[in-house]
Design an enzyme around this catalytic site. Structure first.
Site, PDB file in Angstrom:
ATOM      1  N   GLU A  20      -1.336 -13.573   2.375  1.00 13.06           N
ATOM      2  CA  GLU A  20      -2.084 -12.634   3.176  1.00 13.06           C
ATOM      3  C   GLU A  20      -3.470 -13.232   3.069  1.00 13.06           C
ATOM      4  O   GLU A  20      -4.424 -12.444   2.480  1.00 13.06           O
ATOM      5  CB  GLU A  20      -1.659 -11.299   2.478  1.00 13.06           C
ATOM      6  CG  GLU A  20      -0.530 -10.728   2.703  1.00 13.06           C
ATOM      7  CD  GLU A  20      -0.214  -9.459   2.080  1.00 13.06           C
ATOM      8  OE1 GLU A  20      -1.170  -8.920   1.503  1.00 13.06           O
ATOM      9  OE2 GLU A  20       0.522  -8.629   2.968  1.00 13.06           O
TER      10      GLU A  20
ATOM     11  N   ASP B  53       8.907  -5.367   1.290  1.00 12.32           N
ATOM     12  CA  ASP B  53       7.704  -4.922   0.747  1.00 12.32           C
ATOM     13  C   ASP B  53       7.841  -3.541   0.264  1.00 12.32           C
ATOM     14  O   ASP B  53       7.264  -2.392   0.931  1.00 12.32           O
ATOM     15  CB  ASP B  53       6.463  -5.160   1.543  1.00 12.32           C
ATOM     16  CG  ASP B  53       5.203  -4.697   0.920  1.00 12.32           C
ATOM     17  OD1 ASP B  53       5.109  -4.747  -0.329  1.00 12.32           O
ATOM     18  OD2 ASP B  53       4.143  -4.813   1.545  1.00 12.32           O
TER      19      ASP B  53
ATOM     20  N   GLU C 281       2.872   3.466  -1.891  1.00 12.54           N
ATOM     21  CA  GLU C 281       2.391   3.108  -0.846  1.00 12.54           C
ATOM     22  C   GLU C 281       3.034   3.418   0.419  1.00 12.54           C
ATOM     23  O   GLU C 281       2.651   3.971   1.417  1.00 12.54           O
ATOM     24  CB  GLU C 281       2.136   1.454  -0.713  1.00 12.54           C
ATOM     25  CG  GLU C 281       1.689   0.841   0.489  1.00 12.54           C
ATOM     26  CD  GLU C 281       1.236  -0.545   0.377  1.00 12.54           C
ATOM     27  OE1 GLU C 281       1.824  -1.407  -0.695  1.00 12.54           O
ATOM     28  OE2 GLU C 281       1.151  -1.138   1.423  1.00 12.54           O
TER      29      GLU C 281
END
Ligand code: GCW
Length: 671
Positions: free
Chosen positions: A279, A358, A386
């Site tokens: 990322e 993820d 998240e």
């Protein structure tokens, strides 16, 4: 909330709230009146302090700390029992006294916490006789805290470590946090985000080290080592070098010098956590080097001091073309790391996220587990929610983690569980264990949603003892937090069903990712569908799901051992909750429940919302029976969860109704 009020609040005390009645025999009360300690150290001090605090609450007077006595007492010291593992302990009744003996000082501390836990969960300590050692050597927490005070993916306020580009001055809360973490046997903590930006890069510089050292010292007194996330480009950004090439002599020297300086200030520094070439973070790829080159260079610098490098495997191409169906992000970690098996130094550990994507509510295990027999591996979980409701929704994650750890990879035949791989036993690795992204912030309750405390608690307990069931852990947490009471089963059952409920009203059958981009909260079925992130569901009018088989799909299943590959590829054996993760299926395909996929989607979304309403009813039944602040705070969040789950239901159902034109058999309202 001012500090005094904070200290008194039940929300703040979490599961270490000793301010309640317990049932102890007079004989046991007599024993805990006196404490005898052998040895002296910061950690032992913490153990004694803890025991005193609990006893004071239990018998209403401070216990006596004595050098010797013939009267009943609790004895704290080091054990000579060889069968205890590192950090293990035994607690036993011997004649008139109780001995809490650790394999080391941390073991004494864990023994004390365990002893107190037993008392507060109603165990008769009069005849106590237990031996307990951790199943995992590294039991870590990763904070994604930025030095600005913001927390990446944090849902419980601001950082307890940082504020306005500084390390906080008032360390009282950090001290309290160290205690909480130690009570569940955490022994390593990374205080800064794996995305290391400009200012955080400087945490390893002399400018910041003294302050970092103060925090390290607080953790040390609770048996916890401090680690830092580092910026791979530090030699350039901090050292003024032209390169960060891991094979460059000056770069190597620079790191060695830096590490030496770190250990001068923090003698028991744990090591580095590294997110590289992921990322947009810098890494060895820039210089044509691989992950082993990068990790080993750092490992060499840390080696003389006993430090370790924890290198993350969350590496994938985040610039994919959604048009290209042959590319599959799920394959990335394995493709990047498997070829490097055996190339990493002994003090490098690869940190692998539990699933290949993820932290979705449902994913298969990462095929990297067990694929690298000659490399240390540890698992990364995410406590912060998240993708699982961001601490507004109730989602007890221990069942998910438990499922992952118990999964048998068959890499060495039956019994090759993820648990046995990451604890190092299967391949006799030097290091192993688990890390998890914290859900902690400066909110009064630490976790925003008071019931999300169960996730932090549960992570520590599960990683210490992977044989505990998620219900056992929930029960323990509930009793420590609310006390033992008749209606405790209500809370335990709410926790137990919450993960399945969340899954029902969000993403069907393992597909994942139907969230709003960036903030990852709330439904957006196509939010990531035409993006570069590699997270697609491929829904059209006829079918949805990702074909990841070797025959007709992306070939991802080929990364598993043969039995697991076949299990996932075969429609008869593929667990249905993962069906769309592995297969592109017709909406009319009939599931084992005899429902079509489309009907399953409608039903689970309607039922999921109903179950959230039921959660609220259950909670309301506890009114007056539990602490009012907790009661109110949870009600507030359940109301949010109701509204949000309705939104999820209507968006997802309408989306698929419009795509397929297939009616709901029960003719419920779809838009
Ligand atoms: O899940 C993603 C998150 C990022 C995070 C990244 C990672 C810290 O959305 O916020 O960055 O994973 O794990 O590195």
């Amino acid at each position: 909330m001012d500090k005094v009020a904070l200290n008194k609040s039940v929300l703040y005390k979490c599961w270490l709230n000793y301010d309640r009645k317990v049932n102890l025999s007079e004989e046991s009360k007599e024993i805990i009146k006196r404490i005898l300690v052998e040895g002296e150290s910061q950690i032992i001090d913490s153990a004694v302090k803890e025991l005193k605090m609990a006893v004071q609450n239990i018998i209403g007077e401070e216990p006596k700390l004595l050098k010797r006595t013939r009267l009943p007492h609790v004895f704290l010291g080091i054990s000579t029992n060889d069968s205890l593992g590192i950090d293990g302990f035994e607690i036993k009744r011997i004649k008139k006294s109780i001995k809490i003996l650790g394999n080391n000082e941390s073991g004494i501390l864990y023994g004390v916490f365990s002893f107190i836990r037993k008392i507060y969960t109603g165990v008769d300590i009069g005849n106590i006789n237990i031996e307990d050692s951790p199943k995992n050597m590294l039991r870590m927490i990763n904070h994604w805290d930025n030095i600005s005070g913001d927390i990446e993916r944090g849902y419980a306020g601001k950082s307890i470590f940082f504020k306005d580009n500084h390390i906080v001055d008032n360390t009282e809360r950090i001290n309290e946090y160290a205690r909480l973490a130690a009570s569940i046997s955490i022994n390593g903590i990374v205080i800064n985000n794996v995305n290391v930006h400009e200012y955080e890069t400087k945490l390893i510089s002399d400018e910041y080290l003294t302050k970092v050292g103060e925090i390290a010292n607080i953790f040390t007194s609770y048996g916890i080592k401090l680690y830092l996330s580092i910026n791979f480009a530090s030699p350039i950004e901090l050292g003024g070098l032209k390169t960060a090439d891991p094979l460059d002599v000056d770069v190597k020297l620079w790191w060695k010098e830096r590490v030496k300086n770190i250990y001068k200030v923090i003698p028991n520094f744990g090591g580095f956590l590294v997110k590289a070439d992921s990322e947009f973070r810098p890494g060895p790829f820039t210089y044509g080097r691989n992950h082993a080159d990068g990790a080993n260079m750092l490992a060499e610098a840390l080696e003389p001091f006993g430090g370790i490098v924890i290198w993350r495997c969350f590496v994938y191409n985040c610039l994919l073309d959604w048009r290209d169906r042959s590319k599959d992000r799920a394959k990335a970690a394995y493709e990047n790391f498997k070829p490097l098996d055996g190339k990493f130094k002994d003090n490098v550990i690869l940190q692998v996220k539990n699933g290949p994507m993820d932290f979705q509510i449902r994913e298969p295990i990462s095929p990297l587990f067990g694929a690298m027999k000659n490399t240390n591996e540890m698992i990364e979980f995410q406590i912060t929610q998240e993708y699982t409701g961001q601490q507004k929704h109730l989602c007890y994650l221990v069942p998910l983690w438990k499922e992952v750890l118990d999964f048998d990879t068959f890499v060495e035949g039956r019994g090759s569980t993820v648990s046995n791989i990451v604890n190092g036993s299967l391949f006799e690795r030097k290091y192993g264990g688990a890390a998890a992204v914290a859900n902690i912030g400066d909110d009064e309750s630490w976790t925003g949603h008071p019931l999300a405390q169960a996730n932090f608690y549960g992570y520590g307990r599960l990683v210490w003892d992977t044989s505990l069931s998620s219900e056992e852990i929930a029960k323990e947490w509930v009793e420590l937090t609310f006390g033992i009471f008749k209606e405790e089963t209500t809370i335990i059952s709410m926790l137990a069903e919450s993960r399945d409920i969340y899954e029902e009203y969000t993403c069907p059958l393992g597909i994942g990712w139907m969230v709003n981009p960036n903030n990852h909260y709330g439904p957006s079925v196509d939010g990531y569908e035409y993006s570069r992130w590699g997270t697609y569901h491929y829904a059209d009018y006829k079918s949805l799901g990702v074909d990841r088989t070797t025959e007709t799909g992306t070939g991802y299943t080929g990364q598993y051992s043969k039995p697991i590959k076949y299990m996932f590829e075969n429609l008869q054996t593929c667990p249905e909750e993962l069906l769309l993760f592995f297969h592109n299926m017709d909406y009319k395909y009939v599931l084992k429940s005899r429902k079509t996929i489309i009907q399953h989607i409608y039903d689970t979304h309607f039922e999921g919302v109903e179950k959230v309403f039921a959660l609220k009813e259950k909670w309301i039944s506890l009114k007056g029976k539990i602490n009012e602040d907790i009661f109110n705070s949870v009600i507030e969040r359940l109301n949010i969860q109701i509204k949000d789950s309705e939104e999820w239901r209507d968006v997802v159902n309408s989306y698929f109704y419009r795509k397929t034109g297939i009616d709901d058999e029960l003719h419920r309202k779809i838009y």
